[in-house]
Motif scaffolding. Structure first.
Motif, PDB file in Angstrom:
ATOM      1  N   GLU A 231     -46.313 -84.714 118.156  1.00  0.00           N
ATOM      2  CA  GLU A 231     -44.919 -84.305 118.338  1.00  0.00           C
ATOM      3  C   GLU A 231     -44.405 -83.404 117.208  1.00  0.00           C
ATOM      4  OE1 GLU A 231     -42.084 -85.028 120.703  1.00  0.00           O
ATOM      5  OE2 GLU A 231     -44.031 -84.724 121.643  1.00  0.00           O
ATOM      6  N   MET A 232     -45.152 -83.363 116.108  1.00  0.00           N
ATOM      7  CA  MET A 232     -44.662 -82.644 114.915  1.00  0.00           C
ATOM      8  C   MET A 232     -44.284 -81.179 115.196  1.00  0.00           C
ATOM      9  SD  MET A 232     -44.423 -84.609 112.322  1.00  0.00           S
ATOM     10  CE  MET A 232     -44.886 -86.263 111.909  1.00  0.00           C
ATOM     11  N   PRO A 233     -45.164 -80.405 115.883  1.00  0.00           N
ATOM     12  CA  PRO A 233     -44.802 -78.998 116.078  1.00  0.00           C
ATOM     13  C   PRO A 233     -43.458 -78.842 116.787  1.00  0.00           C
ATOM     14  CG  PRO A 233     -47.086 -79.390 116.700  1.00  0.00           C
ATOM     15  CD  PRO A 233     -46.470 -80.719 116.446  1.00  0.00           C
ATOM     16  N   ARG A 234     -43.201 -79.687 117.805  1.00  0.00           N
ATOM     17  CA  ARG A 234     -41.936 -79.572 118.527  1.00  0.00           C
ATOM     18  C   ARG A 234     -40.757 -79.922 117.608  1.00  0.00           C
ATOM     19  NH1 ARG A 234     -38.290 -82.448 120.984  1.00  0.00           N
ATOM     20  NH2 ARG A 234     -39.257 -84.462 120.606  1.00  0.00           N
ATOM     21  N   LEU A 235     -40.948 -80.952 116.809  1.00  0.00           N
ATOM     22  CA  LEU A 235     -39.860 -81.400 115.933  1.00  0.00           C
ATOM     23  C   LEU A 235     -39.529 -80.370 114.848  1.00  0.00           C
ATOM     24  CD1 LEU A 235     -40.885 -85.144 115.569  1.00  0.00           C
ATOM     25  CD2 LEU A 235     -38.796 -84.293 116.627  1.00  0.00           C
ATOM     26  N   PHE A 236     -40.558 -79.647 114.409  1.00  0.00           N
ATOM     27  CA  PHE A 236     -40.341 -78.658 113.335  1.00  0.00           C
ATOM     28  C   PHE A 236     -39.878 -77.308 113.886  1.00  0.00           C
ATOM     29  CE2 PHE A 236     -42.436 -81.616 110.570  1.00  0.00           C
ATOM     30  CZ  PHE A 236     -41.998 -81.300 109.303  1.00  0.00           C
ATOM     31  N   ALA A 241     -37.104 -72.584 105.926  1.00  0.00           N
ATOM     32  CA  ALA A 241     -36.876 -72.992 104.536  1.00  0.00           C
ATOM     33  C   ALA A 241     -35.362 -73.091 104.323  1.00  0.00           C
ATOM     34  CB  ALA A 241     -37.469 -71.955 103.596  1.00  0.00           C
ATOM     35  N   GLY A 242     -34.925 -74.118 103.675  1.00  0.00           N
ATOM     36  CA  GLY A 242     -33.483 -74.321 103.470  1.00  0.00           C
ATOM     37  C   GLY A 242     -32.903 -75.311 104.466  1.00  0.00           C
ATOM     38  N   ASP A 243     -33.584 -75.471 105.626  1.00  0.00           N
ATOM     39  CA  ASP A 243     -33.144 -76.499 106.585  1.00  0.00           C
ATOM     40  C   ASP A 243     -33.619 -77.858 106.094  1.00  0.00           C
ATOM     41  OD1 ASP A 243     -32.045 -74.604 108.136  1.00  0.00           O
ATOM     42  OD2 ASP A 243     -33.721 -74.449 109.541  1.00  0.00           O
ATOM     43  N   GLN A 244     -33.109 -78.872 106.741  1.00  0.00           N
ATOM     44  CA  GLN A 244     -33.534 -80.228 106.364  1.00  0.00           C
ATOM     45  C   GLN A 244     -34.232 -80.912 107.527  1.00  0.00           C
ATOM     46  OE1 GLN A 244     -30.663 -82.926 104.776  1.00  0.00           O
ATOM     47  NE2 GLN A 244     -31.384 -82.477 102.745  1.00  0.00           N
ATOM     48  N   PHE A 245     -35.281 -81.614 107.215  1.00  0.00           N
ATOM     49  CA  PHE A 245     -35.968 -82.447 108.206  1.00  0.00           C
ATOM     50  C   PHE A 245     -35.844 -83.876 107.676  1.00  0.00           C
ATOM     51  CE2 PHE A 245     -39.322 -84.551 110.419  1.00  0.00           C
ATOM     52  CZ  PHE A 245     -39.489 -83.864 111.613  1.00  0.00           C
ATOM     53  N   ASP A 273     -45.288 -71.404 107.295  1.00  0.00           N
ATOM     54  CA  ASP A 273     -45.060 -70.420 106.225  1.00  0.00           C
ATOM     55  C   ASP A 273     -43.867 -70.816 105.370  1.00  0.00           C
ATOM     56  OD1 ASP A 273     -47.159 -68.937 107.079  1.00  0.00           O
ATOM     57  OD2 ASP A 273     -45.954 -67.746 108.481  1.00  0.00           O
ATOM     58  N   HIS A 274     -42.807 -71.224 106.054  1.00  0.00           N
ATOM     59  CA  HIS A 274     -41.579 -71.583 105.331  1.00  0.00           C
ATOM     60  C   HIS A 274     -41.129 -72.962 105.793  1.00  0.00           C
ATOM     61  CE1 HIS A 274     -41.487 -67.479 103.994  1.00  0.00           C
ATOM     62  NE2 HIS A 274     -41.581 -67.069 105.258  1.00  0.00           N
ATOM     63  N   PRO A 275     -41.774 -73.983 105.282  1.00  0.00           N
ATOM     64  CA  PRO A 275     -41.410 -75.325 105.758  1.00  0.00           C
ATOM     65  C   PRO A 275     -40.023 -75.749 105.289  1.00  0.00           C
ATOM     66  CG  PRO A 275     -42.970 -75.493 103.959  1.00  0.00           C
ATOM     67  CD  PRO A 275     -42.820 -74.030 104.262  1.00  0.00           C
ATOM     68  N   PRO A 276     -39.343 -76.560 106.092  1.00  0.00           N
ATOM     69  CA  PRO A 276     -38.032 -77.059 105.653  1.00  0.00           C
ATOM     70  C   PRO A 276     -38.189 -78.136 104.587  1.00  0.00           C
ATOM     71  CG  PRO A 276     -38.640 -78.061 107.730  1.00  0.00           C
ATOM     72  CD  PRO A 276     -39.723 -77.085 107.400  1.00  0.00           C
ATOM     73  N   GLU A 277     -37.070 -78.522 104.058  1.00  0.00           N
ATOM     74  CA  GLU A 277     -37.099 -79.607 103.066  1.00  0.00           C
ATOM     75  C   GLU A 277     -37.132 -80.943 103.818  1.00  0.00           C
ATOM     76  OE1 GLU A 277     -34.103 -81.648  99.901  1.00  0.00           O
ATOM     77  OE2 GLU A 277     -33.629 -79.635 100.598  1.00  0.00           O
TER      78      GLU A 277
END
Lengths: 789, 65
Positions: A231-236, A241-245, A273-277
């Motif tokens: 489910e991770m790809p859908r959730l992300f 970058a700068g968003d929150q998970f 490439d630009h993962p959220p926090e």
């Protein structure tokens, strides 16, 4: 008692102390002491944990773990292992920590006993003697037999206090855990322990925590974690970058599940490439378990549940233990939280609540699941345990993978307000509601209206009152008493209630017309009766104000007394025509009044209808506003909860820092090695108390260049040495002396490496070798004497 | 003179002997001394002491004393 530095392969013997060397790992293997050189650098060896785990595995309930103060988190995995295998764990309660001990949530809060150093030996003695008595007398078996008979009672007490049902728990493990509590508490019979449980809720919690040891593990139910990973790809999706998970792990216990999810998240983040926090809120009721989770140190048995690649990537081997990597640890915020009582976290992407719902009854589940729905973002995932389900809440959650208990939050047509955990609060009373209770309204006449009223009154000079459009009196003139006769009942300033009853009907219709038409209305010769006499009064009503009618003046012109015959009106002296004429006049007047009343009633009805509609509309708006407020309040509560959690975590870290600071201070003072820390500009950054014997240093000298400080030792090359060290990063060592005091030192200059491995100065140490020098001199003299002899 | 145990007796002893593991560092040497000052030398338990090494400190020599 014999004490020895332990050698590898030595047989374990009673009444003997085996001490591990400073760079050795000491463990037990097959009843023999096993010594091996530590492979890891100082600070990452897990020396204490490795030893305690091996003792627990070897001696089971005969293991006693003692953690003395100052060890930080080293020892926590050992304490857990000791408890798991049925042994006793004791942590030293340092004197200055005594007051805070009850609230201690640090790693060593998990120990069975927290005692001052002078009480530890006594408890070791009690426990060891009790053990040997049990073995010698066979009472151990008796207790086990008694336990079998009392299991139902104990499980019932546990269920009543913790809501957890252990009736189906493995019998062997259950009796072992209860048995262990008996030994820890030095209670001799099961009956006495049951009584203790009935009287002491804390002991029920202690037993409960013991029973939970070993239940959780990394990647428990691997297929379910794989489903979550899918489910991770859908959730992300859409997160930059700068968003929150945000992740919320409920019932995290000692942290294995939170760290497992952290590993999955980190692995997926590595593909972006630009993962959220990412932030993981891991909560549990048990503050002691949270202490272990914060320490993040686990025994080497976790290797059975964690893939080797993950083990090497996300864990740091420290002796025979594994520590979670800094990356994982920093993602997780551990905090005490009760899902039934505390406000939930909000805007959550993954909510993991595994094997917690099974302990809640249907009613509680029905309260908690809507809270999960509230907490999750649209499309967020609910991750449950293998025996849990949310099928009864099909409107809130849809299965993503029913078998593996992964559910997706559904959007609902109407917002579902969960039965939010609320703290009682005093409602503030609306001042507008309070106003009528505080007394009669005291409206004030504006000066402009007052002036106009006075001007009109002057023209007529009768008694008058000024009223608003509702008939409430705003101002009285003098001499109005004759025209008023207040009605019985609640006090009021309404003119129609105050006016003489003979005036009320005419006043009512006249006021209505004057207000509606905005014109002057005159009602001539209204007869009022007072003291058996009749008086005629001309009533004049004139609107006031510019434009819209906001108030009216009501004037009462005295028209003199009415003759008795005329006032009675039905005297027998009138002719028939006069009588008819009089009746016709009365009838006309009555008709007029009736017509006015009907019109007034119709108008009032219209107004009431209109007001009713307005009120309905306002009501709906208020309802909507109320709902918004409810939502805002819930969100605020969530934010508040989150802030409290973050604050708690920060507080924990501050206290850890404080402890470390204190340890460092003690360490520096205990070494007796004169040490001066310099920055890159050769300014004094810090120094130990012993350094004041080398340099004339005061606390106020921090920040001053070293060459400003007078040295007692002859060391003119010091500045050059420090510069050389900063340039070459090599260590410089010299023999220097203090000629005045006849002392000799070994001076060493080393580079100062910060935690980030930057060179941010130099460290100068002075080791006192005076005694060695003197011994050497004496030896030389002795040798010389011998030669001469 | 201490009696030499047969392998079976040694194994039995291993089955009953309680083992005390003590974690200690330079900051807790006073506590360590206190614990051992109060311990009954004939209690029949074995003691293992692991020293958490701290840079710049030599704990083991202190223990040997």
């Amino acid at each position: 008692m014999p004490v020895s530095i332990a050698a590898d392969g030595e047989l374990l013997k009673p009444n003997q102390v085996f001490v591990g060397g400073p760079d050795d790992m000491i463990t037990i293997e097959d009843g023999h002491v096993h010594i091996r050189p530590a492979a890891e650098p100082v600070g990452q060896r897990g020396t204490i944990d490795s030893m305690l785990i091996s003792i627990a595995e070897h001696a089971h309930d005969r293991a006693i773990a003692v953690i003395l103060s100052g060890l930080g988190s080293d020892g926590t995995a050992g304490v857990t292992a000791t408890k798991k295998f049925g042994g006793l764990s004791i942590a030293e309660l340092a004197k200055d920590e005594a007051e805070a001990s009850q609230a201690a949530v640090g790693p060593l809060g998990a120990a069975d006993l927290q005692l001052p150093a002078d009480e530890i030996a006594q408890h070791i003695l009690l426990y060891a003697r009790n053990l040997s008595q049990l073995i010698e007398t066979g009472a151990d078996d008796e207790i086990s037999a008694d336990l079998e008979g009392q299991i139902t009672q104990i499980t019932t007490i546990l269920r009543n206090v913790t809501s957890h049902d252990f009736h189906g728990y493995k019998r062997g493990t259950f009796t072992r855990r209860v048995h262990r509590r008996l030994q820890v508490l030095q209670i001799e019979t099961v009956e006495a322990y049951v009584e203790r449980l009935r009287a002491d809720r804390e002991e029920v919690q202690n037993l409960f925590q013991d029973l939970l040891i070993g239940v959780t593990q990394f990647f428990r139910d691997p297929a379910e974690f794989e489903a979550l990973e899918q489910e991770m790809p859908r959730l992300f999706e859409g997160k930059e970058a700068g968003d929150q998970f945000r992740v919320w792990v409920l019932g995290c216990a000692t942290g294995e599940e939170a760290y497992s999810i952290a590993i999955l998240l980190r692995e997926h983040m590595a593909t972006l490439d630009h993962p959220p926090e990412v932030q993981i809120f891991a909560t549990d009721l048990d503050a002691r378990a949270l202490g272990l989770a914060r320490a993040g140190r686990y025994s080497s048995t976790i290797a059975a549940h964690v893939r080797p690649d993950r083990l090497s990537r996300w864990f740091v081997r420290e002796g025979d233990t594994y520590c979670v990597s800094k990356e994982l640890r920093e993602m997780c915020i551990f905090s005490p939280h009760n899902v039934v009582k505390d406000a939930p976290f909000s805007r959550i992407d993954i909510l993991s609540c595994r094997n917690l719902l099974i302990y809640l009854n249907g009613d509680l589940q029905n309260r908690v699941i809507p809270i999960f729905h509230f907490s999750l973002r649209p499309g967020g995932v609910l991750f449950l345990g293998s025996s849990e389900n949310v099928t009864r809440h099909a409107k809130l959650f849809a299965p993503v993978d029913r078998k593996n208990r992964v559910f997706r939050r559904l959007e609902t047509a109407t917002r579902i307000i969960p039965d939010f955990p609320l703290s009682p609060r005093t409602r503030s009373i609306d001042p507008q509601i309070m106003a009528p209770l505080s007394g009669l309204p005291a409206p004030r006449l504006t000066s402009s209206i007052n002036r106009q009223a006075e001007a009109v009154a002057e023209r007529y000079a009768p008694a008058y009152v000024v009223v608003d459009t509702h008939g409430d009196v705003l101002h009285f003139s003098g001499r109005t008493g004759r025209y008023f006769e207040p009605a019985a009942g609640a006090a009021t300033l309404n003119l129609l209630s105050l006016a003489h009853r003979d005036l009320r009907l005419d006043l009512r219709s006249a006021l209505h017309r004057a207000t509606a038409e905005g014109t002057r209305i005159e009602v001539p010769r209204v007869v009022i009766r007072q003291d058996d006499r009749a008086y005629a009064v001309n009533v004049v009503i004139e609107p006031l104000g510019n434009g819209d009618v906001t108030s009216l003046i009501v004037l009462f012109q005295d028209a003199g007394q009415v003759a008795e015959s005329s006032s009675k009106g039905d005297g027998g002296w009138l002719t028939a025509d006069e009588h008819v004429q009089r009746l016709e006049t009365d009838l006309r007047v009555t008709r007029d009044r009736l017509q006015a009343t009907i019109e007034e009633l119709e108008s009032t009805n219209e107004e009431l209808k209109s007001s009713n509609e307005e009120y309905q509309s306002i009501n709906e708006e208020l309802q909507s506003a109320n709902e918004e407020m409810e939502t805002s309040k819930e969100e605020l509560q969530s934010v508040n909860e989150e802030l409290q959690t973050v604050n708690g975590e920060l507080g924990h870290r501050v206290s850890e820092l404080g402890r470390t600071n204190s340890d460092l201070k003690n360490l520096l003072e205990a070494t007796q090695i004169a040490t001066v820390f310099l920055d890159n500009d050769l300014r004094v950054r810090n120094f130990t108390p012993a350094a004041t014997e080398i340099f004339h240093l005061l606390d106020t000298d921090v920040g001053r260049p070293l060459d400003h400080v007078v040295s007692r030792v002859a060391y003119p090359e010091l500045q050059d040495d420090v510069r050389r060290v900063l340039k070459t990063l090599s260590v410089v060592e010299r023999q220097v002396s203090d000629p005045a005091a006849g002392r000799h030192f070994t001076a060493r200059v080393l580079p100062y490496r910060s935690v980030d491995n930057y060179i941010s100065g130099a460290v100068v140490t002075f080791m006192d070798l005076t005694v060695a020098y003197k011994a050497e001199a004496a030896l030389r003299q002795s040798e010389q004497r011998l030669r001469l002899a | 003179m201490q009696k030499q145990l047969t392998p079976t007796e040694a194994a039995d002893e291993q089955e009953t002997i309680a083992v005390v593991g003590i974690g200690v560092c330079a900051l807790s040497l006073r506590s360590f001394e206190q614990v051992f000052a109060d311990i009954d030398p004939e209690l029949g338990t074995a003691y293992l002491v692991a020293v958490r090494q701290q840079e710049g400190l030599m704990s083991a020599p202190s223990l040997r004393c």
